[in-house]
Enzyme design. Structure first.
Site, short mmCIF file in Angstrom:
data_model
loop_
_atom_site.label_atom_id
_atom_site.label_comp_id
_atom_site.label_asym_id
_atom_site.label_seq_id
_atom_site.Cartn_x
_atom_site.Cartn_y
_atom_site.Cartn_z
N LYS A 30 0.84 -1.20 0.00
CA LYS A 30 0.00 0.00 0.00
C LYS A 30 0.88 1.26 0.00
O LYS A 30 0.65 2.19 -0.79
CB LYS A 30 -0.92 -0.01 1.24
CG LYS A 30 -1.96 1.08 1.24
CD LYS A 30 -2.70 1.18 2.58
CE LYS A 30 -3.57 -0.01 2.86
NZ LYS A 30 -4.86 0.00 2.11
N ARG A 100 -3.28 2.65 8.63
CA ARG A 100 -3.51 1.34 7.99
C ARG A 100 -2.23 0.54 7.94
O ARG A 100 -1.14 1.08 7.72
CB ARG A 100 -3.98 1.52 6.55
CG ARG A 100 -5.36 2.07 6.37
CD ARG A 100 -5.65 2.14 4.87
NE ARG A 100 -7.02 2.51 4.57
CZ ARG A 100 -7.41 3.74 4.28
NH1 ARG A 100 -6.53 4.72 4.26
NH2 ARG A 100 -8.67 3.99 4.01
N GLY A 109 -7.74 -8.84 5.45
CA GLY A 109 -8.37 -9.04 6.75
C GLY A 109 -7.40 -9.22 7.88
O GLY A 109 -7.76 -9.61 8.98
N MET A 111 -5.82 -6.90 9.46
CA MET A 111 -6.07 -5.89 10.49
C MET A 111 -7.06 -4.87 9.98
O MET A 111 -7.01 -4.49 8.82
CB MET A 111 -4.74 -5.18 10.81
CG MET A 111 -4.90 -4.23 11.98
SD MET A 111 -3.61 -3.01 11.98
CE MET A 111 -4.53 -1.63 12.67
N ARG A 343 -3.76 -1.07 -7.01
CA ARG A 343 -2.98 -2.31 -7.03
C ARG A 343 -3.43 -3.13 -8.23
O ARG A 343 -4.49 -2.87 -8.80
CB ARG A 343 -3.16 -3.09 -5.74
CG ARG A 343 -4.59 -3.48 -5.49
CD ARG A 343 -4.76 -4.14 -4.14
NE ARG A 343 -6.20 -4.31 -3.90
CZ ARG A 343 -6.71 -4.63 -2.73
NH1 ARG A 343 -5.93 -4.81 -1.68
NH2 ARG A 343 -8.01 -4.79 -2.59
N HIS A 459 -6.47 -45.40 -9.49
CA HIS A 459 -6.96 -45.72 -10.83
C HIS A 459 -7.95 -44.68 -11.31
O HIS A 459 -7.83 -44.14 -12.41
CB HIS A 459 -7.60 -47.11 -10.80
CG HIS A 459 -8.16 -47.52 -12.12
ND1 HIS A 459 -9.48 -47.35 -12.45
CD2 HIS A 459 -7.56 -48.08 -13.20
CE1 HIS A 459 -9.69 -47.79 -13.68
NE2 HIS A 459 -8.54 -48.25 -14.16
N ARG A 565 1.16 -46.71 -22.10
CA ARG A 565 1.06 -47.80 -21.13
C ARG A 565 0.45 -48.99 -21.85
O ARG A 565 -0.75 -49.00 -22.11
CB ARG A 565 0.17 -47.41 -19.96
CG ARG A 565 0.62 -46.19 -19.19
CD ARG A 565 -0.38 -45.92 -18.05
NE ARG A 565 -0.28 -44.56 -17.56
CZ ARG A 565 -0.93 -43.52 -18.09
NH1 ARG A 565 -1.73 -43.69 -19.12
NH2 ARG A 565 -0.80 -42.32 -17.58
N GLU A 748 12.42 -45.16 -11.70
CA GLU A 748 11.23 -45.08 -10.84
C GLU A 748 11.44 -45.80 -9.52
O GLU A 748 10.54 -45.94 -8.72
CB GLU A 748 10.00 -45.65 -11.57
CG GLU A 748 10.19 -47.05 -12.08
CD GLU A 748 8.98 -47.55 -12.90
OE1 GLU A 748 7.88 -47.06 -12.69
OE2 GLU A 748 9.18 -48.46 -13.73
N SER A 767 13.24 -42.09 -18.49
CA SER A 767 12.03 -41.37 -18.16
C SER A 767 11.80 -41.55 -16.67
O SER A 767 11.73 -42.68 -16.18
CB SER A 767 10.85 -41.92 -18.96
OG SER A 767 9.68 -41.21 -18.63
N THR A 770 7.91 -40.59 -11.75
CA THR A 770 7.90 -39.97 -10.43
C THR A 770 6.77 -40.47 -9.54
O THR A 770 6.81 -40.27 -8.34
CB THR A 770 7.85 -38.44 -10.55
OG1 THR A 770 6.88 -38.10 -11.53
CG2 THR A 770 9.21 -37.91 -10.97
N ASN A 771 5.75 -41.11 -10.12
CA ASN A 771 4.73 -41.70 -9.24
C ASN A 771 5.36 -42.80 -8.39
O ASN A 771 5.31 -42.76 -7.16
CB ASN A 771 3.60 -42.33 -10.05
CG ASN A 771 2.85 -41.30 -10.86
OD1 ASN A 771 2.91 -40.12 -10.56
ND2 ASN A 771 2.15 -41.76 -11.87
N ASP A 772 5.94 -43.77 -9.06
CA ASP A 772 6.52 -44.88 -8.33
C ASP A 772 7.76 -44.44 -7.55
O ASP A 772 8.01 -44.91 -6.44
CB ASP A 772 6.88 -46.03 -9.29
CG ASP A 772 5.64 -46.86 -9.63
OD1 ASP A 772 4.54 -46.45 -9.23
OD2 ASP A 772 5.79 -47.92 -10.26
N CYS A 834 7.47 -38.90 -16.77
CA CYS A 834 6.13 -39.31 -17.20
C CYS A 834 5.23 -39.59 -16.01
O CYS A 834 4.27 -40.32 -16.11
CB CYS A 834 6.21 -40.51 -18.13
SG CYS A 834 6.91 -41.96 -17.34
N TYR A 853 12.27 -33.18 -21.36
CA TYR A 853 10.84 -32.93 -21.56
C TYR A 853 10.04 -33.38 -20.35
O TYR A 853 10.54 -34.14 -19.52
CB TYR A 853 10.33 -33.64 -22.83
CG TYR A 853 10.35 -35.15 -22.72
CD1 TYR A 853 9.30 -35.85 -22.12
CD2 TYR A 853 11.42 -35.89 -23.22
CE1 TYR A 853 9.34 -37.23 -22.00
CE2 TYR A 853 11.47 -37.25 -23.11
CZ TYR A 853 10.42 -37.93 -22.50
OH TYR A 853 10.45 -39.30 -22.37
#
Lengths: 886, 886
Positions: A30, A100, A109, A111, A343, A459, A565, A748, A767, A770-772, A834, A853
């Site tokens: 502000k 302020r 919110g 103050m 702003r 799933h 897959r 993985e 590849s 990253t899930n596993d 992937c 990628y």
């Protein structure tokens, strides 16, 4: 005042400010905005900002002001007096001020503001003389309320109740119906409340008022709600808040006064049209309180054309300066315009797009800036139907926001029902305890999917995201009785056919039908992505299992397929029967016989995908799940299969029992299957290579990348690579076609990441799965995490759900190790990801650590493309900055 | 011959050798032994050794000798001739030689020896003149057989068959019954075979014979069986083999000739008593062929006392020199003793112990050497009953050697039956598809356990090892029909009550009863461990869950308890009922009520353990498994429980379904339970601290180390630590007792190891849970790995089963990272391991990476203590060596 004291107070007024718009750290948002406007010669009531440094010093020094601060306040107060031609506490021409808070980041919110400071019994008279008694007393009672509750911690209700009592006594409904006398009495009552609650009289000394108000602003920085807000929004606690003290102007001084708020363009659509509201003879808080309905800004234009013209000039000046759509607040006091705040304005996703693109065309900003302006998450919302924001909804439960969007439909509990109902034109929501591959048809037919179990990568979640379909998963409070076709959620019981609405973006389950606004992928959408593609350096591919998926991938800008897959192909139609035959075979010969039936079907799949992806790489993962996933679970289903296949039920049951696994995620799957049953992977490689050779003959360019899953040791990959190369060479020799193919692996499993330097020589590409990798690094099953992971995230034990956003510290450390150690051996080695984490943060991380990628479901590609472009721009900015600082 | 040629040939003879006993690398074991004996003035037929370098050079140079080698052979052959007073190929006094391979490490059966080289039609006559026609022709036909088959690759069967035919023709049974004429004819036949097979005549030139024999020895290094043997035994392929050429001596030259083999002490018992056998008028190969039965060495003493005395002097000299029990071979030729070979003798575990200890007392070796001499794996065998080595067994199946030892008993299929049958005095073997906690009683009652499913760390395996009980797990070919009480294994069908024998050391399942020799933990056993304890620096603790376990731990030398698994306490007797009540409770209050019933029982457990371990640390792990493990799996059992607990079956079933997990290993367990249901862990901490305070009042020193399982993020540990400290302080305040307690964590999840530097500030100690760490690092469920892990190990895809021996590369890398990064923050931080891998290799690794202690089941502690001592000695030796080399 010591001459050498640090500068804690920054003046603004008379067209010149000590600070500037860039000093958000020191002056808060502000304060920086006010300084900026002042410097732009925009009329702003004079004032000063006490710095965040002063605030921090106040806390470090046991709530004492740093040396010199108060003296600087007094000096600058004098400047304000001079500028405004009034005097603080003066009996004749009193200056009133507002106080302020304002920190670097907006904390709504945090103050309340204190207005009208400087008023006491003496200055009241002068104010009354200027603006009338009623105005003066009304202002006074407001001050006592705000000051008492905000600075002194008196329960605001005490004042409100006294006001209500007064209105009841007078038999009136609105505050404005009270008379001057009523207000005078109320001031007395309020002073009494104040004295009773604090043990002291309301401070008559304006400087005393000011000091207490400043203390209150500082102290509000560590109020419970401020601390909580900062925790939730990852804002550091040591930033501190600035304190803005500013001369009051009044919009309620008659018909040529008023107050307004507005956006420089339409925040809903982005249209280039001033979008503001105005209230004559009113103060800002009247608008907020909803006591009076503000009018269209055209009313101001009509009533005070000169003021309106000035406002127009100002907002255009501000837009040109900020180069963005702005949110402004202003007051007209007796025909004179004052700007109180400016702003960057909040906007919808659609507006965000339109404004950014318009501003490029207006040459206000360049394409890079436009690309940086779009929040990738907001972009995703554009791709799904959204709720009508005006609708009132009744939330009856909450699950995980597994796949974004909105879905409205009738509850059905079985996939068959979903298909049947949809076939006759009904919109349905499929509600299941959990979904399995057999439910795919029903999921396709449904508007959305709700499950009681499973996490963000269950799933249901994965498949729904792949379909771009709304899904709320892991709604643990949900109980389903399939027998009676009834679901219980909280205290609600819904039966088949009842309407339900899902919000896949928030995870909310809503009773009944909420009206939806359809998705609209305008030209703006594609244009901004085109610009993003021009900028980004990170590749973007899609996970796609079918030619239809592949077409969708191309539509959303995929530069290749990062993951096919193959197991999904195994589930389709009659194939699963051949797969089951294979599983039940007693020996290699029997398995080969069954696989021979699957081979032509797999080959067709790959032909279809290669044709769509002509010239783009296609990464195909060989069979990943354990074999038992292809067998059903109930006795009845097993009996059916035994009949279909003509095998004794006992044998089928025994095989099913033998295949059972305690922890299938960590079981006999991926390359472990390929090594123990080589004939399965051999068939798949054959199908891939035959498909590739087939399309190459028809002038289609196939670029297969064959990917071996679940490698934990280089020896596994060595064996699988040898097999793949052998089959691939065989097929090429037989068909007399050469195909450029590669053999790579998933990273993985933690051990593969740790020992990537050993694996790299055997892999043409990686590849990251990253899930596993997340599952094994955390020792966390995504399908079971629903029972504690939401709690963990809520309590801040985990910063994020690591299945949504990559865990940069742990999983990310493994990724970095793998990338760095492998590229030492193979410079520039191709590496992608992937997993399901293609949120903007994860995409940026992937770019930072040097991936080639990212790959995600087609519907998530726009987000990934935009996030990738932003990551590139951020890096360039950082480099630019570090160069600049050299 | 070039003067500057490298020395490739080392002579030995006439009491002086070019080489020495230390030159095993260059001369091979046999060559070094011969050089050593020669230098010790022990009579050895003269000869020379061609070095391993020459062999390697031969292969590098396309099977050509390195320059100068052959010339050196000729020079040294002359020396042998001089030494023996005979000439190679001489028509009057011909020297015959043997040619033998000899590499650094003994590779039994790698290559056959060729004897009697130098014989041809000319020298044959001279030999006949000296030793008779029969002897000469017999020697000649032996040469043609050995040379033809070994050096020229002729199928040995061709010679054998010709010999058989001749015996049939003559109607005799034994070779020795053939006449001189028969043998002469046979030589002709053999020469015919040789010519037919090789296309050339048998080489008459002795030097040509020698050259071909040397080539054969070199080539044998890369024979298939040699390569396979080296792979299996981790021997490098680039060591090469030496080639020993030595003058022949004959033990079959009459009644004052003979041949013998022996051990300098009893290899079965270790008794200090010459243990040898002798055969008059015979050659070594006659002994091997079993044609004649050798006599006790006393026969030699009687017949030729002077020779015997010389032999005695020699073997004592050798023992003093080698400071170990030796295996020797000798020949007496016409009253003259020649030593042909000496090497350290193989022995049983018991003998190994006795010999090492005796030699310390004889001051031949010091204690350190004695400790290094014992193979820790052999030591373990001493702790279990073993098979009578004379018994013939019929192996009908094979599983994993899950817990060592032997078990004989009648087959039973149910734990109840095992208990009932054992109660009436029957010995039983419990045969199960898999075991569960309900089977504990039956496992206790059984002699051993056989399961069809599960790996080295399955329930059956872990519990059996904890009990020191024989177990064969994961015998996948085994099918059990509990209904008809019949098991099928291979083609065998066994019913309840049939006898079976298990070999837990090899994993073999044997039909019927094999006689056993009981375990004997003699004084020697404890003495060697006492010495080991004096040397070792690595601490040794035991995993123990009960006071009885703890007593066993102390008995086997534990210095503390490294792991109390509190969940085992939850299964016992009526407790599981209270645990189930807790699981079924609807809210925190209900759970607390049930927990209040468990509290006093848990407290008693800990009191018992603290009392036994008085003054030693006890690491207690809070509840680790997911809650569903405490509920049974079948409908019948669930119905029983519903009745017992008085809850509706539907409710129990629903709760059971809700608790179901897809991957329990990665599920809602460990600290994840503690965080979501804090009351469970609170009860446990309370029980531990109340128990500790209780015993401290009675002057027992309790040192509890409270351990939080399954930490993946420091925030989890922070929350759990705060809880633990709060409860612990509460209990101490209430009981007015101070107890030294610590709070630490398991490092059993990859992420915890990666981010250990963040975790360290919150942990007083670490314990590496290498079972789970291995599971998550490999993405491998130990319970499911049985279907492919044995195959992987067999095919060399994995070097070891990582659940038996720590994977030093992957899991070990994580451990090193965790240790190093944490000790940077907390110097000398206490860290142990409580996984199941306490094999010698893993113990050495734990010492190398700086762990404070290892902890395993009490029965494995002796192995760990010995291995730890050896690790210390190895490091000191390495240091000594690197110092010496400076």
């Amino acid at each position: 005042m010591a001459r050498s004291a640090r500068k804690y107070v920054y003046f603004f007024g008379n067209g010149k400010a000590d600070g500037s718009g860039k000093m958000k750290d020191l002056l808060g948002g502000k304060g920086a905005g006010l300084a900026n406007m002042t410097n732009l010669k925009i009329p702003v009531p004079a004032g000063f900002t006490i710095t965040t440094e002063a605030c921090n010093s106040y806390f470090e020094n046991r709530k004492k002001y740093p040396p010199g601060m108060w003296e600087q306040v007094l000096v600058n107060l004098k400047k304000v007096e001079t500028s405004m031609g009034m005097k603080f506490g003066d009996a004749k021409n009193p200056l009133l001020v507002s106080v302020r808070s304002g920190s670097k980041f907006s904390m709504p919110g945090m103050m309340d503001t204190i207005l009208n400071l400087g008023l006491n019994d003496t200055t009241l008279k002068a104010l009354a003389d200027k603006a009338g008694d009623r105005f003066a007393f009304d202002t006074y009672r407001r001050l006592i309320t705000m000051f008492g509750s905000t600075a002194m911690g008196i329960n605001r209700q005490l004042f409100e109740k006294a006001l209500e009592r007064m209105k009841e006594e007078r038999g009136v409904r609105l505050d404005t119906d009270l008379t001057t006398d009523d207000l005078r009495k109320l001031v007395g009552t309020f002073k009494g409340i104040y004295e009773k609650e604090t043990g002291k009289g309301f401070p008559a000394d304006p400087l005393q008022q000011l000091k207490l108000a400043i203390n209150a602003v500082f102290s509000s920085w560590f109020s419970d709600r401020a601390v909580t807000y900062r925790k939730l929004n990852n804002i550091a606690h040591d930033l501190g808040t600035a304190c803005n003290v500013q001369a009051m102007v009044f919009g309620n001084m008659g018909e040529n006064s008023g107050t307004g708020v507005g956006f420089t363009r339409d925040p809903s659509t982005g249209q280039k049209k001033f979008f503001a509201e105005y209230l004559t003879n009113a103060q800002g808080e009247d608008v907020v309180a909803g006591i009076r309905t503000p009018l269209h800004i055209d009313e101001l234009k009509k009533a005070q054309p000169a003021v309106y013209r000035e406002l127009e000039t100002i907002y255009r000046k501000l837009e040109t300066h900020y180069k963005d759509m702005l949110d402004i607040e202003f007051t007209v006091q007796a025909g004179r315009l004052y700007m109180l705040q400016t702003r960057v304005g909040k906007r919808t996703a659609a507006a965000s797009l339109k404004i950014a693109i318009d501003m490029v065309q207006e040459k206000l900003i360049d394409k890079k800036t436009a690309v940086m302006r779009i929040d990738p998450v907001q972009l995703e919302w554009l791709m799904h139907p959204s709720f009508d924001p005006k609708a009132k909804v009744q939330v009856i439960g909450k699950g995980l926001p597994a796949s974004p969007g909105a879905a409205v439909g009738k509850v059905v509990f079985l996939a068959e029902d979903a298909e049947a109902w949809a076939a006759r034109g009904e919109k349905v929501v499929l509600v299941r305890t959990e979904t399995s591959p057999e439910d795919i048809g029903g999921m396709h037919a449904a508007q959305g999917i709700l499950t009681a179990r499973g996490g963000m990568t269950s799933h249901a979640a994965v498949v729904a995201r792949g379909m771009g379909k709304c899904c709320v998963a892991g709604c643990t409070a949900l109980h389903i009785d399939e027998g009676t076709k009834v679901m219980t959620l909280g205290s609600r019981v819904l039966k088949e056919g009842d309407f339900i609405t899902l919000n896949g973006t928030s995870g909310e389950v809503i009773l009944g039908q909420v009206p939806l606004v359809p998705a609209d992928l305008s030209g703006d959408f594609h244009l901004i992505l085109k610009w993003a593609d021009e900028i980004r350096e990170l590749g973007v591919r899609a996970n796609a299992d079918t030619p239809a998926d592949a077409r969708m991938a191309i539509k959303f800008g995929a530069e290749g397929i990062g993951l096919v897959r193959t197991e999904h192909m195994f589930f389709e139609g009659d194939r699963v029967q051949a797969v089951r035959e294979m599983i039940l075979a007693d020996d290699t010969e029997g398995r080969k016989k069954a696989l021979a039936k699957i081979l032509p079907m797999q080959r067709e799949d790959f032909i279809g995908i290669f044709e769509v992806m002509n010239g783009l790489p296609v990464t195909i993962r060989l069979l990943d799940p354990p074999l038992h996933e292809f067998l059903p679970k109930t006795r009845e289903e097993l009996e059916d299969i035994a009949r279909d296949l003509g095998v004794p039920f006992q044998k089928l049951q025994a095989r099913n029992k033998m295949l059972h696994e305690f922890n299938p995620m960590l079981g006999h799957r991926g390359c472990r299957l390929g090594i123990t049953y080589p004939e399965i992977f051999e068939m798949q490689v054959q199908a891939i290579m035959e498909a590739a050779c087939h399309v190459v003959k028809r002038k289609v360019k196939a670029i297969p990348e064959i990917m071996i899953p679940l490698i934990a040791d280089v020896n596994e990959l060595r064996v699988m690579r040898e097999m793949t190369v052998r089959i691939a060479e065989e097929v090429q020799k037989r068909t007399k076609v050469r195909v450029r193919y590669e053999v790579g692996t998933m990273i993985e499993i933690a051990r593969a990441a740790l020992l990537a330097h050993e694996i790299a020589p055997q892999a043409d590409f990686y590849s990251f799965g990253t899930n596993d990798l997340t599952q094994t690094t955390y020792g966390l099953s995504r399908d079971d995490a629903g029972r504690f992971l939401p709690y963990y995230v809520e309590k801040g034990i985990f910063e994020h759900d690591p299945f949504i956003t990559i865990d940069q510290k742990g999983v990310g450390m493994l990724m970095r190790m793998a990338i760095d150690s492998s590229r030492k051996i193979k410079k520039g080695m191709k590496m992608g990801i992937c997993g399901e984490q293609v949120d903007p943060q994860s995409v940026e991380f992937c770019y930072e650590i040097g991936l080639t990628y990212v790959s995600g479901s087609p519907f998530r590609l726009p987000v990934a493309r935009l996030a990738a472009a932003q990551a590139t721009l951020k890096r360039k900015m950082k480099k630019g900055m570090s160069k600049a600082s050299v």
